[in-house]
Motif scaffolding. Structure first.
Motif, short mmCIF file in Angstrom:
data_model
loop_
_atom_site.label_atom_id
_atom_site.label_comp_id
_atom_site.label_asym_id
_atom_site.label_seq_id
_atom_site.Cartn_x
_atom_site.Cartn_y
_atom_site.Cartn_z
N ALA A 1 0.81 -1.22 0.00
CA ALA A 1 0.00 0.00 0.00
C ALA A 1 0.84 1.27 0.00
CB ALA A 1 -0.99 0.00 1.17
N LYS A 2 2.10 1.16 -0.44
CA LYS A 2 2.98 2.33 -0.46
C LYS A 2 2.98 3.02 -1.82
CE LYS A 2 5.82 0.89 3.36
NZ LYS A 2 7.14 0.48 3.84
N VAL A 12 -0.96 3.98 2.63
CA VAL A 12 -0.48 3.95 4.01
C VAL A 12 -0.62 5.36 4.57
CG1 VAL A 12 1.57 3.65 5.45
CG2 VAL A 12 1.11 2.05 3.60
N GLY A 13 -1.24 5.49 5.72
CA GLY A 13 -1.42 6.79 6.35
C GLY A 13 -2.64 7.56 5.88
N ILE A 14 -3.44 6.97 5.01
CA ILE A 14 -4.62 7.67 4.51
C ILE A 14 -5.60 8.03 5.65
CG2 ILE A 14 -6.07 5.68 3.91
CD1 ILE A 14 -6.78 7.26 1.32
N LEU A 60 -8.21 0.30 5.26
CA LEU A 60 -7.25 1.24 4.70
C LEU A 60 -6.91 2.37 5.67
CD1 LEU A 60 -8.60 1.53 1.05
CD2 LEU A 60 -6.53 0.35 1.82
N THR A 61 -7.89 2.85 6.40
CA THR A 61 -7.62 3.97 7.32
C THR A 61 -6.82 3.54 8.54
OG1 THR A 61 -9.80 3.71 8.35
CG2 THR A 61 -9.60 5.35 6.57
N LYS A 62 -6.63 2.25 8.73
CA LYS A 62 -5.82 1.75 9.85
C LYS A 62 -4.40 1.38 9.42
CE LYS A 62 -9.86 0.24 12.32
NZ LYS A 62 -10.78 -0.85 12.56
#
Length: 109
Positions: free
Chosen positions: A53-54, A63-65, A105-107
């Motif tokens: 997810a990078k 990542v970090g979304i 995704l948000t985690k």
């Protein structure tokens, strides 16, 4: 001279040696089937956003979304994508899939 209709075909910007994931529609009668978020990510997102997810293949990192968007906003974007992101709803993902994927995704850190 007859006018010939044009058909737009979207490409996903895959690297020359990349193999796109096999996309499968939700089987009829299984709209409420429970699937897990990591499998959904692998099948529908990883080809462009990378297995980690990078980011990659011209798709942004996810990542970090969660620091930029809430799960509801991520689910809305999945449902109504912009730019070159393909549409997966409702053929490939249902509402429950999108909610589960957005929460996942948000985690990601």
């Amino acid at each position: 001279r007859k006018a010939v209709p044009h058909i737009a075909i979207m490409t996903l910007g895959l690297a020359a040696d990349a193999k796109p994931a096999q996309l499968t529609a939700i089987p009829a009668g299984e709209k409420e089937a429970v699937r897990d978020a990591p499998s959904l990510y692998k099948q529908y997102c990883a080809t462009c956003h990378g297995g980690d997810a990078k980011g990659g293949n011209e798709a942004p990192a996810l990542v970090g979304i969660g620091s930029r968007m809430k799960p509801d906003a991520v689910a809305h974007f999945i449902k109504y994508p912009k730019g070159s992101m393909p549409t997966f709803y409702p053929i490939f993902l249902n509402d429950e899939d999108m909610k589960m994927l957005a929460d996942y995704l948000t985690k990601l850190k």
